[in-house]
Design a protein around this motif. Structure first.
Motif, PDB file in Angstrom:
ATOM      1  N   LEU A 230       5.186  -2.438   1.852  1.00 42.54           N
ATOM      2  CA  LEU A 230       5.267  -3.785   1.353  1.00 42.54           C
ATOM      3  C   LEU A 230       5.575  -4.814   2.343  1.00 42.54           C
ATOM      4  N   ASP A 231       4.698  -6.089   2.336  1.00 43.75           N
ATOM      5  CA  ASP A 231       5.032  -6.948   3.294  1.00 43.75           C
ATOM      6  C   ASP A 231       5.203  -8.147   2.372  1.00 43.75           C
ATOM      7  N   TYR A 232       6.026  -9.283   2.525  1.00 47.42           N
ATOM      8  CA  TYR A 232       6.034 -10.467   1.789  1.00 47.42           C
ATOM      9  C   TYR A 232       6.605 -11.557   2.577  1.00 47.42           C
ATOM     10  N   VAL A 233       6.285 -12.614   2.182  1.00 46.69           N
ATOM     11  CA  VAL A 233       6.705 -14.007   2.747  1.00 46.69           C
ATOM     12  C   VAL A 233       7.756 -14.703   2.223  1.00 46.69           C
TER      13      VAL A 233
ATOM     14  N   LEU B 214       0.753  -1.267  -0.139  1.00 44.72           N
ATOM     15  CA  LEU B 214       0.110   0.220   0.027  1.00 44.72           C
ATOM     16  C   LEU B 214       0.859   1.266   0.224  1.00 44.72           C
ATOM     17  N   LEU B 215       0.125   2.400  -0.362  1.00 42.46           N
ATOM     18  CA  LEU B 215       1.040   3.603  -0.334  1.00 42.46           C
ATOM     19  C   LEU B 215       0.393   4.265   0.756  1.00 42.46           C
ATOM     20  N   ALA B 216       1.005   4.645   1.856  1.00 40.87           N
ATOM     21  CA  ALA B 216       0.626   5.647   2.973  1.00 40.87           C
ATOM     22  C   ALA B 216       1.015   7.033   3.007  1.00 40.87           C
ATOM     23  N   SER B 217       0.029   7.881   3.079  1.00 45.76           N
ATOM     24  CA  SER B 217       0.393   9.291   3.220  1.00 45.76           C
ATOM     25  C   SER B 217       0.299   9.923   4.839  1.00 45.76           C
ATOM     26  N   LEU B 218       1.527  10.694   5.096  1.00 45.19           N
ATOM     27  CA  LEU B 218       1.190  11.077   6.670  1.00 45.19           C
ATOM     28  C   LEU B 218       1.186  12.540   6.452  1.00 45.19           C
ATOM     29  N   PRO B 219       0.302  12.986   6.962  1.00 51.14           N
ATOM     30  CA  PRO B 219      -0.008  14.650   6.724  1.00 51.14           C
ATOM     31  C   PRO B 219       1.018  15.398   7.474  1.00 51.14           C
ATOM     32  N   PRO B 220       1.153  16.482   7.338  1.00 44.26           N
ATOM     33  CA  PRO B 220       2.195  17.435   7.752  1.00 44.26           C
ATOM     34  C   PRO B 220       1.854  17.635   9.444  1.00 44.26           C
ATOM     35  N   GLY B 221       2.737  17.496  10.064  1.00 40.55           N
ATOM     36  CA  GLY B 221       2.436  17.608  11.627  1.00 40.55           C
ATOM     37  C   GLY B 221       2.014  16.483  12.496  1.00 40.55           C
ATOM     38  N   ALA B 222       1.869  15.494  11.663  1.00 39.19           N
ATOM     39  CA  ALA B 222       1.436  14.453  12.333  1.00 39.19           C
ATOM     40  C   ALA B 222       2.326  13.400  12.852  1.00 39.19           C
ATOM     41  N   THR B 223       1.860  12.432  13.710  1.00 44.84           N
ATOM     42  CA  THR B 223       2.835  11.470  14.355  1.00 44.84           C
ATOM     43  C   THR B 223       2.421  10.254  14.235  1.00 44.84           C
TER      44      THR B 223
ATOM     45  N   VAL C 117       2.823 -11.150  11.207  1.00 43.31           N
ATOM     46  CA  VAL C 117       3.953 -10.266  11.204  1.00 43.31           C
ATOM     47  C   VAL C 117       4.980 -11.177  11.315  1.00 43.31           C
ATOM     48  N   ALA C 118       5.162 -12.163  12.203  1.00 45.23           N
ATOM     49  CA  ALA C 118       6.272 -13.107  12.288  1.00 45.23           C
ATOM     50  C   ALA C 118       6.551 -13.644  11.150  1.00 45.23           C
ATOM     51  N   ARG C 119       5.800 -13.984  10.245  1.00 42.51           N
ATOM     52  CA  ARG C 119       6.157 -14.822   8.926  1.00 42.51           C
ATOM     53  C   ARG C 119       6.285 -13.858   7.815  1.00 42.51           C
ATOM     54  N   THR C 120       6.460 -12.560   7.947  1.00 43.33           N
ATOM     55  CA  THR C 120       6.812 -11.771   6.939  1.00 43.33           C
ATOM     56  C   THR C 120       7.809 -10.717   6.951  1.00 43.33           C
ATOM     57  N   HIS C 121       8.472  -9.938   5.722  1.00 44.07           N
ATOM     58  CA  HIS C 121       9.236  -9.018   5.885  1.00 44.07           C
ATOM     59  C   HIS C 121       8.607  -7.787   5.706  1.00 44.07           C
ATOM     60  N   ARG C 122       8.885  -6.722   6.284  1.00 42.75           N
ATOM     61  CA  ARG C 122       8.444  -5.370   6.151  1.00 42.75           C
ATOM     62  C   ARG C 122       9.469  -4.287   5.273  1.00 42.75           C
ATOM     63  N   VAL C 123       8.966  -3.859   4.108  1.00 47.06           N
ATOM     64  CA  VAL C 123       9.903  -3.257   3.357  1.00 47.06           C
ATOM     65  C   VAL C 123       9.345  -1.819   3.245  1.00 47.06           C
ATOM     66  N   HIS C 124      10.029  -0.814   3.293  1.00 45.38           N
ATOM     67  CA  HIS C 124       9.712   0.679   3.144  1.00 45.38           C
ATOM     68  C   HIS C 124      10.213   1.428   1.987  1.00 45.38           C
ATOM     69  N   VAL C 125       9.600   1.969   1.216  1.00 42.09           N
ATOM     70  CA  VAL C 125      10.323   2.870   0.208  1.00 42.09           C
ATOM     71  C   VAL C 125       9.724   4.231   0.147  1.00 42.09           C
ATOM     72  N   PRO C 126      10.522   5.318   0.534  1.00 47.52           N
ATOM     73  CA  PRO C 126      10.001   6.703   0.558  1.00 47.52           C
ATOM     74  C   PRO C 126       9.704   7.069  -0.943  1.00 47.52           C
ATOM     75  N   VAL C 127       8.470   7.554  -1.200  1.00 53.83           N
ATOM     76  CA  VAL C 127       8.166   8.013  -2.573  1.00 53.83           C
ATOM     77  C   VAL C 127       8.215   9.424  -2.556  1.00 53.83           C
ATOM     78  N   VAL C 128       7.487  10.159  -1.514  1.00 50.92           N
ATOM     79  CA  VAL C 128       7.660  11.755  -1.380  1.00 50.92           C
ATOM     80  C   VAL C 128       8.083  11.880   0.059  1.00 50.92           C
ATOM     81  N   THR C 129       9.206  12.362   0.065  1.00 47.65           N
ATOM     82  CA  THR C 129       9.877  12.706   1.658  1.00 47.65           C
ATOM     83  C   THR C 129      10.614  14.064   1.609  1.00 47.65           C
ATOM     84  N   ASP C 130      11.040  14.337   2.687  1.00 44.17           N
ATOM     85  CA  ASP C 130      12.012  15.551   2.678  1.00 44.17           C
ATOM     86  C   ASP C 130      13.379  15.059   2.737  1.00 44.17           C
ATOM     87  N   PRO C 131      14.368  15.619   1.801  1.00 43.66           N
ATOM     88  CA  PRO C 131      15.701  15.333   1.895  1.00 43.66           C
ATOM     89  C   PRO C 131      16.518  16.152   3.115  1.00 43.66           C
TER      90      PRO C 131
END
Length: 292
Positions: A165-168, A81-90, A101-115
């Motif tokens: 992204l989560d995969y087995v 999925l694509l997840a969008s975190l609003p400005p100022g949110a935590t 959870v114990a049977r998968t790998h969790r991968v993140h890929v920044p698509v829009v972020t602040d360098p």
């Protein structure tokens, strides 16, 4: 488990799914693939297969380079999925739970972020020892342990968007893959996800029977099984349907199959079991043991 209320209204081009914590934190999402907590069903959403030039078209192609980097067969994906975190949110410190959870790998890929580093992403074994993860480079593919504590704060003036992204490792841990149609509706409990179009397709009644001598631990077995997130308690632990409460003849005629079925369903949460085919229920009547 309890039914999660009425399902959200179906979107025109995709399918809605609830993620209570993320929804509460104000995170927007575009779901491409999603699974229930026990990997019994992995749902491929319409946007995952969109190829007609309409809304959602090209999203799977955009994910393809990430799969190439990981050397990943798309059939091993259980959530994407694509997840969008609003400005100022935590997103406060938390860890993911569930059988998957114990049977998968969790991968993140920044698509829009602040360098410039105004998006703070931290991971660690506990809240007091989380360390910062470099998530300021768009397109950077990295894996985190989502069973550990992790938190994100967006101090930037724009929405931060990540591909999650989560995969087995093994396809054998996935029950089935289901391709959803546009506008389909899903019903959820905390640990299950079912299609409305499949409601009522399985019989309502016990998925398990516990038989045995009195004082042989049948109550303990039932109570332990009832703690499972997919088990829904019946009206009675001991229904005695097949010995004491079998429907009586009416006007000298034995009850037919419909009357027997209706009488039997009384002892279970029939409405919930029809709406949520993934849920199970059981009967623990020790006195069935001596009966043929």
């Amino acid at each position: 488990p309890r039914p999660g209320g009425p399902p959200p209204p179906p979107p025109r081009h995709n399918v809605s799914v609830r993620r209570p914590s993320h929804d509460g934190w104000g995170i927007g999402k575009i779901v491409l693939v999603f699974c229930d907590d026990f990997l019994r069903n992995v749902y491929e959403f319409p946007y995952w297969h969109a190829r007609d030039g309409g809304v959602g078209c090209g999203l799977r192609d955009a994910v393809a380079p990430v799969l190439d980097v990981l050397g990943l067969d798309p059939r091993r994906i259980c959530r994407c999925l694509l997840a969008s975190l609003p400005p100022g949110a935590t997103i406060p410190a938390h860890h993911d739970t569930g059988h998957w959870v114990a049977r998968t790998h969790r991968v993140h890929v920044p698509v829009v972020t602040d360098p410039g580093g105004r998006v703070l992403f931290r991971v660690g074994p506990g809240e007091g020892c989380m360390v910062r993860v470099d998530a300021g480079v768009e397109g950077h593919v990295f894996e985190i342990n989502n069973m550990a504590k992790h938190a994100v704060s967006n101090h930037w003036g724009r929405h931060r968007v990540h591909l999650i992204l989560d995969y087995v490792d093994e396809l054998s841990v996935i029950g089935r893959r289901v391709r959803l149609a546009r506008g389909e509706v899903l019903r959820q409990t905390r640990r299950s996800v079912d299609r409305v179009v499949e409601a009522g397709q399985r019989p309502v009644g016990p998925s398990f029977l516990i038989l045995g001598a009195q004082k042989a631990g049948t109550t303990s077995i039932y109570e332990k099984m009832a703690r499972h997130p997919l088990v829904l308690r019946g009206r009675r632990r001991e229904s005695h349907f097949f010995d004491w409460r079998w429907p009586a003849p009416v006007a000298g005629a034995e009850p037919g199959p419909d009357a027997i079925r209706t009488a039997h369903e009384y002892y279970y949460n029939a409405a919930a079991l029809r709406c949520h085919p993934s849920l199970l229920s059981g009967d623990s009547t020790p006195s069935y043991f001596p009966h043929p």
